[in-house]
Design a protein around this motif. Structure first.
Motif, mmCIF file in Angstrom:
data_model
loop_
_atom_site.group_PDB
_atom_site.id
_atom_site.type_symbol
_atom_site.label_atom_id
_atom_site.label_comp_id
_atom_site.label_asym_id
_atom_site.label_seq_id
_atom_site.Cartn_x
_atom_site.Cartn_y
_atom_site.Cartn_z
ATOM 1 N N GLY A 53 63.851 20.406 -73.694
ATOM 2 C CA GLY A 53 63.899 21.629 -72.897
ATOM 3 C C GLY A 53 62.818 22.601 -73.305
ATOM 4 N N VAL B 119 60.059 23.917 -70.607
ATOM 5 C CA VAL B 119 60.097 25.302 -70.130
ATOM 6 C C VAL B 119 58.832 26.054 -70.542
ATOM 7 C CG1 VAL B 119 61.261 26.575 -71.994
ATOM 8 C CG2 VAL B 119 61.734 27.140 -69.637
ATOM 9 N N ALA C 239 65.481 23.405 -67.973
ATOM 10 C CA ALA C 239 64.115 23.923 -68.039
ATOM 11 C C ALA C 239 63.429 23.841 -66.677
ATOM 12 C CB ALA C 239 63.311 23.147 -69.081
#
Lengths: 106, 291
Positions: free
Chosen positions: A78, A82, B83
């Motif tokens: 993640g 991101v 995300a």
């Protein structure tokens, strides 16, 4: 044992100093991506989960391996995805995305 | 040191160098995205090296590997999905959640290092001390980051939440955590004491972040990010792994500097934010002319 500890301590202190040096005076628009990027780097704890797996031979060990792997994997995968999404906005050449950039960085 | 161990060391060094170069590239907007990819490359090298090293050197039980793969898939899918789908305005709270799980992961690795050797023999100080520090710091960041994410998301009130005697409770919980930590070290591997440290630190993380105003939350996320770095470095000491020590220390130091810069950019002092309870945008009273 003491030799190993000293070696590790030396690495630790020098890495701290490198960390201080490498982030000096960055523009405030990059604060959020930098935070996110360094957040992804401490996802390296997934390597610790791998080592835990190789040493575990009890139910408690398996459970701890599972917990460590789940949490660390969320952090590392993640974290990088991101960060990349945030930084995509910075590399777009001269669009009117300046306002969104500033908004995300605040 | 065998040739294989030397090779592992060299690969760890390469991945650490890529982390440093990647972070350095992220200082300028034009090179930042490449920097993140360089850092990800370092991560791939570190993880693959560790997997090969673990398979060759200690083997391990198939259930443990299944647990690792299952957990990694679960966490990885969750992380990537979040995300990819998060709204850009909600990114700070997601980073905070990722930071929380990182701290929790570090605490779990340290906990395993404490439990796995078994009851016989006791645990060396060189392992038990970093383990206790890791569980302490990792648990604080886990609960603290989740509370900070809740504040940023608006699930928890962005106003500073305080109650009478909060500071006394804080100090009491901190003392319990410290005493249990010292006991865990002295008793050479008492799991119950480590559980006490874990629970007390989780409570401490909540108590630490609740009094902080929503506007100051990003600074606190950055500070907790630095904490997680230190927790990961402590995990590295506990399992004698240089990749964790280097990357953890790097993030610990970089995160601390970043926290100071963020606070400065917002005209806030980190100390007053941590001490908390001042509220959002309320000036610190010491500089005001009162008479």
């Amino acid at each position: 044992m003491m030799q190993t500890l000293f070696g590790n301590l030396a690495i630790f202190v020098l890495a701290l100093l490198v960390g201080v040096e490498v982030i000096s005076k960055i523009p405030s628009t990059l604060h959020t991506p930098m935070m996110s990027g360094s957040n992804a780097i401490h996802g390296v704890v997934i390597a610790g989960a791998v080592i835990t797996a190789s040493l575990a031979s009890t139910p408690a060990g398996y459970i701890l391996t599972f917990i460590a792997a789940t949490l660390a994997a969320a952090n590392v995968f993640g974290g990088y995805v991101v960060t990349d999404r945030i930084l995509k906005m910075f590399t777009k050449p001269k669009q009117s995305s300046m306002s969104t950039t500033a908004g995300a960085a605040s | 040191m065998t040739g294989f161990e030397f090779l592992v060391g060299v690969l760890y060094l390469a991945s650490a160098s890529l982390f440093v170069v990647g972070l350095h590239q992220m200082r300028a907007p034009s090179t930042a995205r490449t920097g993140n990819l360089i850092s990800a490359g370092g991560m791939v090298i570190a993880v693959v090296t560790t997997i090969v090293f673990s398979l060759v050197s200690s083997g391990g039980h198939w259930i443990a590997w299944a647990a690792l793969i299952g957990g990694a898939l679960l966490g990885g899918v969750f992380g990537v999905r979040q995300a990819r789908t998060v709204k850009m305005t909600d990114v700070p709270q997601l980073v905070s959640v990722f930071n929380a799980v990182g701290g929790g992961g570090a605490a779990a690795v340290a906990f395993a290092a404490f439990v796995l050797p078994g009851d016989a023999g006791g645990i060396e100080l060189t392992i038990s001390i970093p383990v206790v520090l890791d569980v302490l710091i990792g648990s604080i960041t886990f609960s603290g980051s989740l509370i900070a994410a809740g504040k940023l998301q608006g699930i928890i009130s962005g106003k500073p939440i305080t109650f009478p005697g909060a500071r006394a409770v804080n100090i009491l919980v901190a003392i319990v955590a410290l005493c249990a930590g010292v006991m865990a070290v002295i008793l050479r591997g008492n799991t119950l004491m480590l559980v006490v440290v874990l629970v007390a630190a989780l409570i401490l993380g909540v108590l630490m972040v609740l009094p902080i105003g929503g506007a100051d939350a990003p600074v606190i996320v950055s500070l907790l990010n630095a904490f997680t770095g230190l927790a990961v470095a402590m995990a590295g000491f506990a399992i004698n792994n240089q990749a964790l020590i280097i990357a953890g220390a790097l993030v610990g130091a970089a995160g601390t500097i970043l926290t100071l810069q963020m606070a400065k950019a917002m005209n806030r002092s980190v100390v007053s934010i941590i001490l908390g309870g001042f509220g959002t945008g309320e000036p610190v009273s010491s500089s005001g002319p009162s008479g």
